[in-house]
Design an enzyme around this catalytic site. Structure first.
Site, PDB file in Angstrom:
ATOM      1  N   GLY A  75      25.458 -41.949  29.217  1.00 30.69           N
ATOM      2  CA  GLY A  75      24.121 -41.937  28.567  1.00 30.69           C
ATOM      3  C   GLY A  75      23.952 -42.191  27.102  1.00 30.69           C
ATOM      4  O   GLY A  75      23.105 -42.796  26.559  1.00 30.69           O
ATOM      5  N   SER A 203      22.830 -41.189  33.288  1.00 38.50           N
ATOM      6  CA  SER A 203      24.360 -41.062  33.173  1.00 38.50           C
ATOM      7  C   SER A 203      24.947 -40.430  34.459  1.00 38.50           C
ATOM      8  O   SER A 203      24.048 -39.465  34.972  1.00 38.50           O
ATOM      9  CB  SER A 203      24.446 -40.161  32.005  1.00 38.50           C
ATOM     10  OG  SER A 203      25.959 -39.762  32.165  1.00 38.50           O
ATOM     11  N   HIS A 205      27.223 -38.444  35.553  1.00 39.14           N
ATOM     12  CA  HIS A 205      27.757 -37.139  35.881  1.00 39.14           C
ATOM     13  C   HIS A 205      26.804 -36.136  35.728  1.00 39.14           C
ATOM     14  O   HIS A 205      27.189 -35.043  36.198  1.00 39.14           O
ATOM     15  CB  HIS A 205      28.820 -36.964  34.698  1.00 39.14           C
ATOM     16  CG  HIS A 205      28.305 -36.567  33.595  1.00 39.14           C
ATOM     17  ND1 HIS A 205      28.267 -35.224  33.187  1.00 39.14           N
ATOM     18  CD2 HIS A 205      28.105 -37.503  32.408  1.00 39.14           C
ATOM     19  CE1 HIS A 205      28.122 -35.314  31.946  1.00 39.14           C
ATOM     20  NE2 HIS A 205      27.724 -36.482  31.427  1.00 39.14           N
ATOM     21  N   CYS A 329      28.314 -19.625  17.046  1.00 39.67           N
ATOM     22  CA  CYS A 329      28.866 -19.154  16.113  1.00 39.67           C
ATOM     23  C   CYS A 329      30.309 -19.247  15.883  1.00 39.67           C
ATOM     24  O   CYS A 329      31.045 -19.268  16.829  1.00 39.67           O
ATOM     25  CB  CYS A 329      28.763 -17.299  15.883  1.00 39.67           C
ATOM     26  SG  CYS A 329      29.384 -16.558  14.585  1.00 39.67           S
TER      27      CYS A 329
END
Lengths: 390, 118
Positions: A75, A203, A205, A329
């Site tokens: 993609g 794409s 997958h 984070c």
């Protein structure tokens, strides 16, 4: 503590397991049929025939002509090739592109690179439901706008964009349109006659095909300049030896997606709706992000304000449930989702967002188990949170 | 990856919540990522008889706060002050790269609690 006896995969927008039939279709092209599809001899012609079958299978899924399908390595390459391939036909005359702030980085980084080459880009914000309106696009258009790229459906919220309207108004003005349909293809009907988009990225997958292969649809007659230069593969639109096993896998995945489309839509919508309803019932603080009416059937994005999304993700993972989050984070700094940020959501909502994306392999027991595990975990996290207690 | 102890701490969050009759409490926060840790202590004769925590943040912050509240039960004030990042990480069985800053927050909250009750 519930022992982690289960393995529940609810991160199908990240990637999907390869369907066993896809793997079986690919196997001979990883072993016996190893020929280069550009070779004239028998080995090559066997590979060529397989590539063309794959091309037709992709075309059938999209409602396109086989000659309009160009294979890529996925993609991201398809998105890069689309934007650069249209911009390069300008021969340095600059101009203007319209896209959105909720696109995949494959579009955003490519658009930024084109800006450096002298092209203006307008990035439209989505509303709180995760949708960019056709009128927003219309207002952004300029005399020199030559390309509009708006994703078919968003990867984080599943929100479906009003592409038919956008494409219609662009067509009236002779503006080329592209859509990143990586999350939509294989999961919702892609009707290129109805939508009228000029270029479209997919794409493998994302719908039970292999990683490393995708395709770019280029409507017949659209001027396109290849960015991958080399041999005259793909009718001069993408240089490089074709990934024969990958293309065979992509083709088979397209065939299966078409076969199971109706069942996938109704079954995953039912499972997703039950998951969402029961979560909202069990956790009153929970909020759904993005449109609940106009979205892909297998996605829901839910925030648990007061709970940190990554902690919840990791705790779910310890219990065998895979989901994804809207912020991460690392070393004391947070990288919030550009999609949820682009929708104008609060930092508390973004930081607590969890995406559940179901797949063809998701079963009722997966949802039952998730509903058994998730609410107590969230309630414990609320009990410990100084920001919000249940 | 996360240790078995961190897994247990994050799933069970033992010693969680406020401590209404706490003798001392301390907080610490990271204004950049928004993580915050509160440590509440009940103390008799300079010994922690009960420790609880509240925390909002990444798995490292939650696990560090929970681990700290667990490991200082029955510990003297003096020993509490000697708990450092290395010893807390050792108790937790380590944290993944990028998650160790949670220990700094938890330890700072504990030291603030000790200071307020000392």
């Amino acid at each position: 503590m519930i022992p982690p006896m289960h393995s529940v995969y609810l991160d199908n927008n990240a990637t999907t397991p390869v369907d066993p039939s896809v793997f079986e279709a690919m196997r001979p092209f990883l072993t016996d049929h190893f020929g280069n599809a550009a070779s004239i001899h028998g080995f090559g012609q066997t590979a060529r025939a397989a590539v063309e079958v794959g091309r037709q299978q992709v075309a059938d899924l999209l409602g396109a002509e086989a000659s309009e399908v160009v294979f890529t390595c996925g993609g991201t390459e398809a998105d890069n090739a689309a934007l650069k391939g249209i911009a390069d036909t300008r021969d340095g005359r600059g101009g203007h592109i319209v896209t959105t702030r909720i696109e995949h980085p494959a579009i955003l980084r490519t658009a930024e690179a084109l800006e450096k080459s002298g092209i203006d880009v307008t990035y439209l914000a989505a509303d709180e439901s995760g949708i960019v309106s056709a009128s927003q696009v219309e207002e952004a258009l300029r005399e020199d706008t030559f390309l509009v790229s708006v994703m078919w459906a968003n990867n984080e919220t599943g929100a479906i964009q009003p592409l038919p309207e956008i494409c219609a108004l662009c067509k009236e003005r002779g503006i080329v349109t592209h859509t990143d349909a990586v999350q939509a293809a294989g999961k919702t009907v892609i009707d290129l006659v109805r939508v009228g988009v000029d270029l479209l990225s997919i794409s493998a997958h994302k719908f039970h095909g292999p990683k490393g292969v995708g395709a770019l649809y280029i409507r017949s007659g659209v001027q396109f300049s290849p960015s991958m230069l080399g041999g005259s593969h793909e009718r001069g639109r993408r240089g490089g030896t074709e990934n024969v096993p990958g293309i065979v896998g992509l083709g088979k995945a397209c065939e299966l997606a078409q076969k199971y489309m109706s069942d996938f839509n109704s079954r995953t919508r039912d499972l997703r709706d039950r998951l969402q309803a029961r979560i909202l019932e069990a956790i009153p603080q929970a909020r759904v992000n993005g449109s609940i009416t106009n979205r892909l059937p297998h996605v829901c994005n839910i925030s648990f304000p007061g709970v940190e999304g990554e902690s919840l993700l990791v705790a779910l993972d310890f219990q065998g449930i895979a989901v994804s989050t809207g912020a991460a984070c690392s070393s004391g700094s947070v990288n919030p989702s550009h999609v949820l940020t682009g929708m104008g959501l609060s930092s508390e909502r973004i930081g607590s967002a969890i995406r559940f994306s179901l797949g063809r392999m998701t079963v009722e027991a997966d949802i039952d188990y998730t509903l058994k595990v998730l609410p107590p975990l969230v309630h414990r996290m609320y009990e410990v949170s100084p920001l919000r207690r249940s | 990856m996360y240790s078995e102890r961190v897994k247990r701490l994050l799933l069970e969050l033992p010693n969680r919540g406020p401590l209404p009759d706490a003798d001392s409490s301390g907080s610490s926060s990271n204004p950049v990522c928004g993580d915050v840790v509160h440590i509440h202590l009940k103390v008799r004769n300079d010994v922690v008889v009960e420790a609880r925590f509240e925390a909002y943040g990444c798995p490292g912050a939650l696990a560090a706060a929970a681990g700290l509240a667990e490991c200082i039960q029955s510990m003297s004030f003096e020993k509490c002050l000697a708990v450092d990042k290395t010893s807390l990480l050792e108790y937790l069985g380590g944290l993944p790269p990028g998650k160790e800053h949670g220990c700094d927050l938890a330890i700072a909250a504990l030291r603030n609690a000790c200071a307020s009750g000392g």
